[in-house]
Design an enzyme around this catalytic site. Sequence first.
Site, mmCIF file in Angstrom:
data_model
loop_
_atom_site.group_PDB
_atom_site.id
_atom_site.type_symbol
_atom_site.label_atom_id
_atom_site.label_comp_id
_atom_site.label_asym_id
_atom_site.label_seq_id
_atom_site.Cartn_x
_atom_site.Cartn_y
_atom_site.Cartn_z
ATOM 1 C CG ASP A 1 -1.771 -1.305 1.167
ATOM 2 O OD1 ASP A 1 -1.686 -2.287 0.576
ATOM 3 O OD2 ASP A 1 -2.757 -1.215 2.269
ATOM 4 C CD GLU B 1 0.204 -5.559 9.330
ATOM 5 O OE1 GLU B 1 0.171 -4.804 10.323
ATOM 6 O OE2 GLU B 1 -0.307 -5.087 8.491
#
Length: 424
Positions: A162, A388
């Site tokens: 992103d 993550e």
Amino acid sequence: MTTDIDAAREVLAANDRGGYTVPTARLYPFQWNWDSAFVAMGWASFDAARAWREIERLLEGQWEDGRIPHIIFHAPADTYFPGPDVWGTHHAPPTSGIVQPPVLATAVRAVFAADPDRARAEGRTAAIVPALLRNHAWWHAARDPLVTGLVAILHPWESGMDNSPAWDAPLARVPTTTTTAIVRRDTGHVDPQMRPRAEDYQRFIHLVDAYRAAGWDAGRMYAAAPFRVADVATNAILLRAERDLLSLAERFAPAQSRAIDERIVRMERALGGLWNEARGLFLSRDLVAGAALDVATSAGFLPVWAGVGDGAHLAATLARWLTHARFAVPSTDPAEPSFEPLRYWRGPVWAVVNWMLAEGFAAAGEVASAQRIRNDTQALIGGAGFAEYFDPLTGAGAGGNRFSWTAAIALLLSGTSRPHRGGA
Ligand code: GLC
């Protein structure tokens, strides 16, 4: 370093919401497209029936036109922005309207091969292949209307990476005005220092507003897009998925093989054209400005996952990066001015990217690079858990924790997957 297989399975089970797996609790409370593809492969290492459910639940979100959105909002949750009301796609179940890297056909082939119940594997795959064919046809028609061999992404979120610094230049052209009121939830869950900056977030939402105004129609979105990029990662992942789809089609849809084969030839040539000799890496292309995006990111190695490129040259580039970082593979070259070891996609290591790169390097005969990446990934997870993402300098875990795709990759790397069988 050994991985705790039970702990990895436990993360998937804890994130199971009834046939689909959320990336992590709270921060990402829905089904995400490419996360689920990796997660399905993780499930397949110990529960193939559950792996098939993951894929089928993702396909519940597929649109009539063939696209598979990046988020499927199976059940309401108020811990995430932008939710279904912002997307306004009028789909049941509610979905976003943009997409994510198409790992799915690769996952279906892997689950097909891993399922010990061959009758089930045949039946499920036969039912799923038509959806994959429609999805790949959508990619080419909607995102490569000029038949160049490269598909476009129209939003940084479509890359799955992103906040990559490769998007800084094309994103800077996107206005910061929005018609949607921005109520960020992400910065309440994790350190704002690690998340995108406010101005970039406004641009992300500007694009959502623009595509909603285009009625989410593929042709109108493409025409209206102020952000249009041939992302090297998305194209490499699609090309690899085409190869996996071809293998499945030879068995389940032989009449389609020729068309897939033609797409593969076209994509191989076009992806090869993204090579940058000076960088020793592939670079994405800004289709609005008509120029290469000259930022060295981990996406630039991914053609090796698609069987494109000179593995030895890419391995040498990676070795150069690793003189500045302890753990492979930083998402941005540590020598880049835009490198930030803890900010989203601007430096941290992601286990899913590592796994694809290790597979690709191994297939290219670059066994030492493959092994280095695998070892580092296992060391990161062994040291910091199923984070993550990871700091490539210190190995610290960051972002959300108990992350599904990190657990899935731990399972794939632990080698407990059942041996491939079944042919395709
Ligand atoms: C972030 C990542 C994206 C991922 C999602 C869920 O948005 O950038 O790639 O799919 O989180 O894990």
